[in-house]
Design an enzyme around this catalytic site. Structure first.
Site, PDB file in Angstrom:
ATOM      1  CE  LYS A   1      60.048  14.124  46.950  1.00 25.80           C
ATOM      2  NZ  LYS A   1      59.757  13.229  46.809  1.00 25.80           N
TER       3      LYS A   1
ATOM      4  CG  HIS B   1      54.289  15.546  45.675  1.00 30.18           C
ATOM      5  ND1 HIS B   1      54.958  14.536  46.141  1.00 30.18           N
ATOM      6  CD2 HIS B   1      55.843  15.791  44.066  1.00 30.18           C
ATOM      7  CE1 HIS B   1      55.846  13.522  46.181  1.00 30.18           C
ATOM      8  NE2 HIS B   1      56.440  14.188  44.893  1.00 30.18           N
TER       9      HIS B   1
ATOM     10  CB  SER C   1      64.634   6.745  42.057  1.00 26.85           C
ATOM     11  OG  SER C   1      63.769   6.478  43.902  1.00 26.85           O
TER      12      SER C   1
END
Ligand code: 13P
Length: 248
Positions: A11, A94, A211
């Site tokens: 990111k 994304h 996660s």
């Protein structure tokens, strides 16, 4: 057998110094990984990744690309520019780009085509929000996202994509889909791929993202249709990223 792929999505994180430390840490303990490994990094760091990773088993890539090949598109980066720095992958669609940059299913489909045309492997992201899941719309939402991409692809190009299922409610929240929840969606995605190109559906890697950490990677990666991970936060720590690679 599909080879697993563990891809880091940095990111908008990093600096020359931090990246050097991270990449050195990954290279130091990587050994001969059983899975494919990649990092998808901010465009200014392509040259750094090329210098650090050429000749290793870690590929590198970008996080977005323009649908245009060149021209007056201020701020955009083309697929050819990614290839100039020997990027292998590019993340497309994304959820952060869909949410913050208004990317539609149609634009994501176009970007997927642009990536393939440039010689990149697009990692096409799909996923539902919490409200959509709670309303029982997961299959409809994720199905429409992948259908739009598949409809725009040449049949032969289906084999050239990677898909990433990233439930939006699991991204950066510490909440993970259970292996069974993820497997259900992955199986649905594989059926969609098969309806367009049955042979390709067997080879396309479908990654899970949201996660994924060292302590939950193994059980997710054990599911039959989970072929790897797209890793956000845990890809910024060499030890965590390496532990996920080992789990694969
Ligand atoms: P986290 O692993 O930080 O939840 O991010 C997942 C993701 O969005 C990868 O693209």
């Amino acid at each position: 057998m599909r080879r697993k792929l563990i891809a880091g999505n940095w990111k908008m994180n990093g600096s020359l110094a931090a990246n050097a430390a991270l990449l050195n840490g990954i290279k130091a303990d990587l050994g001969q990984p059983a899975c494919a490994v990649a990092v998808c990094v901010p465009a200014p760091y392509f040259a750094q990744c090329k210098a650090a990773l050429a000749g290793t088993s870690v590929a590198w890539g970008g996080q977005d690309l323009s649908v245009h090949e060149s021209g007056a598109y201020t701020g955009e980066v083309s697929g050819a520019m990614l290839r100039d720095f020997e990027c292998t992958y590019v993340v497309v669609g994304h959820s952060e780009r869909r949410t913050y940059h208004g990317e539609s299913n149609e634009l994501v489909a176009q970007k997927t085509g642009s990536a393939i045309k440039a010689g990149l492997t697009p990692i096409v992201c799909v996923g539902e929000s919490l409200a959509e899941r709670e309303a029982g719309q997961t299959e409809a939402v994720v199905g429409a996202q992948i259908d739009t991409v598949l409809a725009a692809l040449d049949v032969d190009d289906v084999a050239r994509i990677v898909v990433a299922y990233e439930p939006v409610w699991a991204i950066g929240t510490g909440k993970t889909a259970t292996p069974e929840m993820a497997q259900d969606v992955h199986a649905m995605l594989r059926a969609k791929l098969a309806s367009r190109n049955a042979a390709a559906a067997e080879s396309v890697q479908i990654l899970y993202g949201g996660s994924m950490k060292p302590d939950n990677a193994r059980e997710l990666l054990a599911m039959p249709d989970i072929d790897g991970g797209l890793i956000g936060g845990a890809s910024l720590k060499a030890a965590d990223f390496l532990a996920i690679i080992k789990a694969a």
